[in-house]
Design an enzyme around this catalytic site. Structure first.
Site: not given
Length: 302
Positions: A16-17, A206, A208, A239, A248
Site C-alpha cells: 500500500r504505502d 512509522h 521514512h 507520499c 519507508n
C-alpha cells in the site's frame, strides 16, 4: 545497558504505502505475487491496499481485487480516507481498517481538504460504527514530528490527537515521521510519552528514511518501549502530499538489525529478500537497500 523486547512485530506497508506513489502502473498480478511472497517470509500483519479515489491515487484502483484475491493470512489492513472508502472496504470484506489524520492542519488540508479537527469530527461516528461491528481500527497519525508546510510539530499536539483516537476505542496508533525529519532523541521522547500515556494500546512507529536516520530512530523507539514497526520491503514508498518524503525504512534492513540484536520477528530474511525480487521489475525506483543488495549480489555470484 538499555532494555529491549524479546520480540517485535513488523507491519509490512509495501503493497500500500510502498506502491501508492509509484509512477509506473504495477499489475494486480504482480501485487498479489508480492503479497504472497511477503506472507511466505513470515509477515503476519500487512497493509494490502487503500480504498481511495483512483482519480487521486491511480495505483490503488484495484484495491477491491487485491483484497478479494490475496491469500488470507494474518491481519490484512486497508486504508480508507472517508465514509465512502470505509463502505467500499467493508463491502469488499475488510476486517481491519486504517484511518489517517495529520497533526498538522496544513498537511491535512493538502491531503484531504479538511483541517485536523474537521477530519476528526467526520471520523468519530465512523470509528464508533466500525468498533460496534467488531472491525479492527488502526489510526495513522501523520506528521507526528514534522510537517512539510509547518515545520516542527509540538509533541503535545501529537499526544492530543492520539488521545482523541483512544477515546474512540481504536485498536492501534501508527505514529508517523511522514517526511523523515525526526532524530533519535525526538523519537525516544515522543514514543516514551505515548507509551507512558497509553500502556494498554498497540503503538507502532512509522519512519521514512529521508535523512537515513530511520534505523537509528527505530532503536530509540525500542528503548522507549515500542515493539511494533511499519516497514516497506525494498524501502519503497513516498507520499504524494508530502514534498521531499522518500521511501519507508526497508523491511529487510530492520529485520536484519532486530535479529542481530537478539529480537525475534518470526520473519525469514532470505525469503524476505526473495519477496523484494518479486516486485523489483515492476517499480521505477532502484531498490538498493543494504541487506537486499548484499543478498542479491550473493545470489548472482553463485
Amino acid at each position: 545497558m538499555f532494555s529491549l523486547p524479546n520480540k517485535a512485530t513488523i507491519i509490512e506497508v509495501g503493497p500500500r504505502d510502498g506502491l501508492q506513489n509509484e509512477s509506473r502502473t504495477v499489475p494486480t498480478e504482480a501485487k498479489l505475487a508480492f503479497i504472497a511472497a511477503l506472507q511466505a517470509a513470515g509477515i503476519q500483519e500487512m497493509e494490502l491496499a487503500s480504498f481511495v479515489s483512483p482519480k487521486w491515487v491511480p495505483q490503488m484502483g484495484d484495491a477491491r481485487d487485491i483484497l478479494a484475491q490475496a491469500p488470507k493470512s494474518g491481519r490484512q489492513i486497508v486504508l480508507t480516507p472517508n465514509a465512502k472508502g470505509i463502505d467500499r472496504a467493508l463491502a469488499a470484506g475488510a476486517e481491519a481498517i486504517a484511518v489517517f489524520v495529520g497533526v498538522s492542519d496544513s498537511f491535512n488540508k493538502k491531503n484531504i481538504n479538511k483541517t485536523t479537527d474537521e477530519s476528526m469530527t467526520a471520523l468519530e461516528p465512523l470509528i464508533r460504527n466500525l468498533k460496534d461491528e467488531g472491525i479492527f481500527v488502526r489510526a495513522c497519525i501523520s506528521t507526528a514530528f514534522y510537517c512539510p508546510y509547518e515545520g516542527a510539530i509540538d509533541p503535545q499536539a501529537t499526544l492530543s490527537l492520539c488521545k482523541r483516537f483512544i477515546k474512540l476505542g481504536v485498536d492501534e496508533l501508527s505514529v508517523a515521521d511522514t517526511i523523515g525529519m525526526a532524530n533519535p532523541k525526538e523519537s525516544y521522547s515522543l514514543f516514551k510519552l505515548l507509551r507512558d500515556e497509553f500502556p494498554g494500546t498497540l503503538v507502532a512507529a512509522h519512519f521514512h528514511d529521508t535523512r537515513r536516520m530511520a534505523i537509528a530512530n527505530i532503536v530509540a523507539a525500542l528503548q522507549a518501549g515500542i515493539d511494533r514497526f511499519d516497514t516497506s520491503a525494498g524501502g519503497l514508498g513516498g507520499c504524494p502530499f508530502a514534498p521531499g518524503a522518500t521511501g519507508n525504512v526497508a523491511t529487510e534492513d530492520v529485520v536484519h538489525m532486530l535479529h542481530r540484536m537478539g529480537i525475534d520477528t518470526g520473519i525469514d530474511e532470505e525469503k524476505l529478500a526473495e519477496a523484494v525480487q518479486v516486485i523489483e521489475p515492476h517499480v521505477s525506483k532502484s531498490i538498493l537497500t543494504g541487506m537486499y543488495t548484499l543478498y542479491k549480489n550473493r545470489s548472482e555470484a553463485t
